[in-house]
Design a protein around this motif. Structure first.
Motif, mmCIF file in Angstrom:
data_model
loop_
_atom_site.group_PDB
_atom_site.id
_atom_site.type_symbol
_atom_site.label_atom_id
_atom_site.label_comp_id
_atom_site.label_asym_id
_atom_site.label_seq_id
_atom_site.Cartn_x
_atom_site.Cartn_y
_atom_site.Cartn_z
ATOM 1 N N ALA A 155 -23.010 18.565 -37.333
ATOM 2 C CA ALA A 155 -24.416 19.246 -36.673
ATOM 3 C C ALA A 155 -25.291 18.266 -36.284
ATOM 4 C CB ALA A 155 -25.097 20.133 -37.441
ATOM 5 N N GLN A 156 -25.869 17.825 -35.093
ATOM 6 C CA GLN A 156 -26.933 17.186 -34.743
ATOM 7 C C GLN A 156 -28.277 17.861 -34.728
ATOM 8 O OE1 GLN A 156 -26.276 13.666 -34.227
ATOM 9 N NE2 GLN A 156 -24.246 14.016 -34.941
ATOM 10 N N PRO A 157 -29.170 17.158 -35.214
ATOM 11 C CA PRO A 157 -30.424 17.934 -35.125
ATOM 12 C C PRO A 157 -31.161 17.897 -33.639
ATOM 13 C CG PRO A 157 -30.873 15.633 -36.238
ATOM 14 C CD PRO A 157 -29.343 15.968 -36.089
ATOM 15 N N LYS A 158 -30.690 17.029 -32.653
ATOM 16 C CA LYS A 158 -31.022 16.738 -31.539
ATOM 17 C C LYS A 158 -29.899 16.906 -30.314
ATOM 18 C CE LYS A 158 -35.362 14.149 -31.924
ATOM 19 N NZ LYS A 158 -36.191 12.834 -31.578
ATOM 20 N N PHE A 159 -30.437 17.342 -29.279
ATOM 21 C CA PHE A 159 -29.749 17.115 -28.143
ATOM 22 C C PHE A 159 -30.587 16.547 -26.987
ATOM 23 C CE2 PHE A 159 -28.810 18.608 -23.634
ATOM 24 C CZ PHE A 159 -27.387 18.461 -23.892
ATOM 25 N N GLN A 160 -30.079 15.689 -26.353
ATOM 26 C CA GLN A 160 -30.757 14.857 -25.398
ATOM 27 C C GLN A 160 -30.043 14.585 -24.046
ATOM 28 O OE1 GLN A 160 -32.676 11.600 -27.121
ATOM 29 N NE2 GLN A 160 -34.393 11.419 -25.692
ATOM 30 N N PHE A 161 -30.249 15.106 -22.942
ATOM 31 C CA PHE A 161 -29.764 14.500 -21.680
ATOM 32 C C PHE A 161 -30.721 14.648 -20.734
ATOM 33 C CE2 PHE A 161 -27.688 16.165 -17.715
ATOM 34 C CZ PHE A 161 -26.943 14.820 -17.480
ATOM 35 N N GLY B 38 -34.157 14.249 -18.694
ATOM 36 C CA GLY B 38 -35.268 14.319 -19.067
ATOM 37 C C GLY B 38 -35.355 15.345 -20.293
ATOM 38 N N LEU B 39 -34.410 16.250 -20.612
ATOM 39 C CA LEU B 39 -34.406 17.348 -21.240
ATOM 40 C C LEU B 39 -34.232 16.713 -22.921
ATOM 41 C CD1 LEU B 39 -34.356 20.376 -22.293
ATOM 42 C CD2 LEU B 39 -32.015 20.467 -21.943
ATOM 43 N N GLU B 40 -34.777 17.051 -23.808
ATOM 44 C CA GLU B 40 -34.686 17.097 -25.209
ATOM 45 C C GLU B 40 -35.104 18.252 -25.930
ATOM 46 O OE1 GLU B 40 -36.761 13.502 -26.867
ATOM 47 O OE2 GLU B 40 -36.800 14.702 -28.958
ATOM 48 N N ILE B 41 -34.065 18.490 -26.924
ATOM 49 C CA ILE B 41 -34.311 19.874 -27.790
ATOM 50 C C ILE B 41 -34.217 19.131 -29.272
ATOM 51 C CG2 ILE B 41 -33.211 21.913 -28.462
ATOM 52 C CD1 ILE B 41 -31.428 21.979 -25.925
ATOM 53 N N ASN B 42 -35.222 19.591 -29.828
ATOM 54 C CA ASN B 42 -35.115 19.333 -31.447
ATOM 55 C C ASN B 42 -34.994 20.698 -32.206
ATOM 56 O OD1 ASN B 42 -36.162 18.979 -34.047
ATOM 57 N ND2 ASN B 42 -37.382 17.352 -33.710
ATOM 58 N N PHE B 43 -33.562 20.874 -32.880
ATOM 59 C CA PHE B 43 -33.295 22.133 -33.175
ATOM 60 C C PHE B 43 -34.035 22.504 -34.454
ATOM 61 C CE2 PHE B 43 -29.404 20.850 -30.693
ATOM 62 C CZ PHE B 43 -29.503 21.725 -29.717
ATOM 63 N N PRO B 44 -34.147 21.390 -35.583
ATOM 64 C CA PRO B 44 -34.996 22.106 -36.617
ATOM 65 C C PRO B 44 -36.272 22.539 -36.291
ATOM 66 C CG PRO B 44 -33.715 19.818 -36.916
ATOM 67 C CD PRO B 44 -33.750 20.159 -35.517
ATOM 68 N N ALA B 45 -36.955 21.671 -35.380
ATOM 69 C CA ALA B 45 -38.421 22.127 -35.231
ATOM 70 C C ALA B 45 -38.524 23.352 -34.125
ATOM 71 C CB ALA B 45 -39.223 20.879 -34.499
ATOM 72 N N ARG B 46 -37.325 23.592 -33.421
ATOM 73 C CA ARG B 46 -37.129 24.392 -32.219
ATOM 74 C C ARG B 46 -38.078 24.016 -31.179
ATOM 75 N NH1 ARG B 46 -36.509 30.796 -32.618
ATOM 76 N NH2 ARG B 46 -34.690 30.942 -33.868
ATOM 77 N N ARG B 47 -38.225 22.776 -31.090
ATOM 78 C CA ARG B 47 -38.981 22.256 -29.887
ATOM 79 C C ARG B 47 -38.243 22.052 -28.544
ATOM 80 N NH1 ARG B 47 -42.344 17.608 -31.384
ATOM 81 N NH2 ARG B 47 -43.977 18.160 -29.523
#
Ligand code: CA
Length: 231
Positions: free
Chosen positions: A129-135, A137-146
């Motif tokens: 499981a990766q805590p972040k998704f980035q592609f 200009g989009l960045e998703i920080n899953f643990p922080a829900r940001r």
């Protein structure tokens, strides 16, 4: 398995298509095993333990959907279905039975390789499981829900976030309307594909530079959506 190379089982009864797939995948250092029938495919699956299955749905000895069921009884090898462009209901049935994605016939080489990369990466993601998704200009920080677009935080409603999360969890792969409905509204719901379309329009307003011609949140007509993860 070294690098991106994988053992790929091609299940296809038409020799010219098999040859095209073999040549294409071999040129990208994948090892290819081939089956012209469902029976041979199920036998090779047992003996070769492929990393991925490319499955034509129109086989001489068994319906391709039944082949998916038979594979899923004991194997979770990723399955990419080869299907005619206009057979949406067949593709949806295949995805609901456990196929991971589809490629339209005639098969485009670039598209096929992108799909293979996406399902293989999807497997890795699920096992680490990766805590972040980035592609882009989009960045998703899953643990922080940001969620950030070009470094700026974007506020999403809980449902918009759930929609984005399930697409990011299958980045590059198709996610069906039904999978989205279950993830966002649950199983006990009257939500339908129209609910998904409305929610998707909201999400595009917040994430896409030009919501009318999306580059991140792509539509698969009649089937669902796909989060882009390839330049
Ligand atoms: Ca066929």
């Amino acid at each position: 398995m070294t690098g991106d190379a994988a053992i790929i089982l091609i299940v296809e009864d038409e020799p010219p298509i098999r040859r095209l797939l073999r040549t294409t995948l071999g040129a990208h250092e994948h090892r290819v095993v081939e089956a012209p029938t469902a029976k041979e495919a199920l036998s090779l699956l047992r003996h070769e333990r492929p990393d991925l299955v490319l499955l034509d749905l129109g086989l001489p000895d068994m319906d391709g959907k039944e082949v998916i069921q038979r594979i899923r009884e004991w194997s979770d090898a990723p399955i990419i279905v080869l299907s005619a462009r206009d057979l949406e209901s067949e593709k949806i049935a295949a995805l609901d039975l456990g196929a991971d994605d589809f490629v339209n016939k005639p098969v485009g080489v670039g598209e096929l390789l992108a799909r293979i990369r996406a399902v293989m990466r999807g497997r890795e993601r699920r096992f680490s499981a990766q805590p972040k998704f980035q592609f882009g200009g989009l960045e998703i920080n899953f643990p922080a829900r940001r969620v950030l677009v070009e470094g700026e935080e974007v506020r999403l409603t809980p449902r918009e976030y759930q929609l984005l999360r399930i697409l990011a969890g299958h980045a590059g792969q198709v996610v069906t309307h039904r999978q989205i409905i279950t993830a966002v509204w649950g199983t006990d719901t009257h939500a339908d594909a129209q609910f998904v379309r409305v929610l998707m329009a909201q999400l595009r307003q917040k994430l896409e530079a030009n919501p009318a011609s999306p580059e991140l949140l792509l539509t698969e007509p009649g089937i669902g959506y796909r989060l882009s993860c390839e330049e």
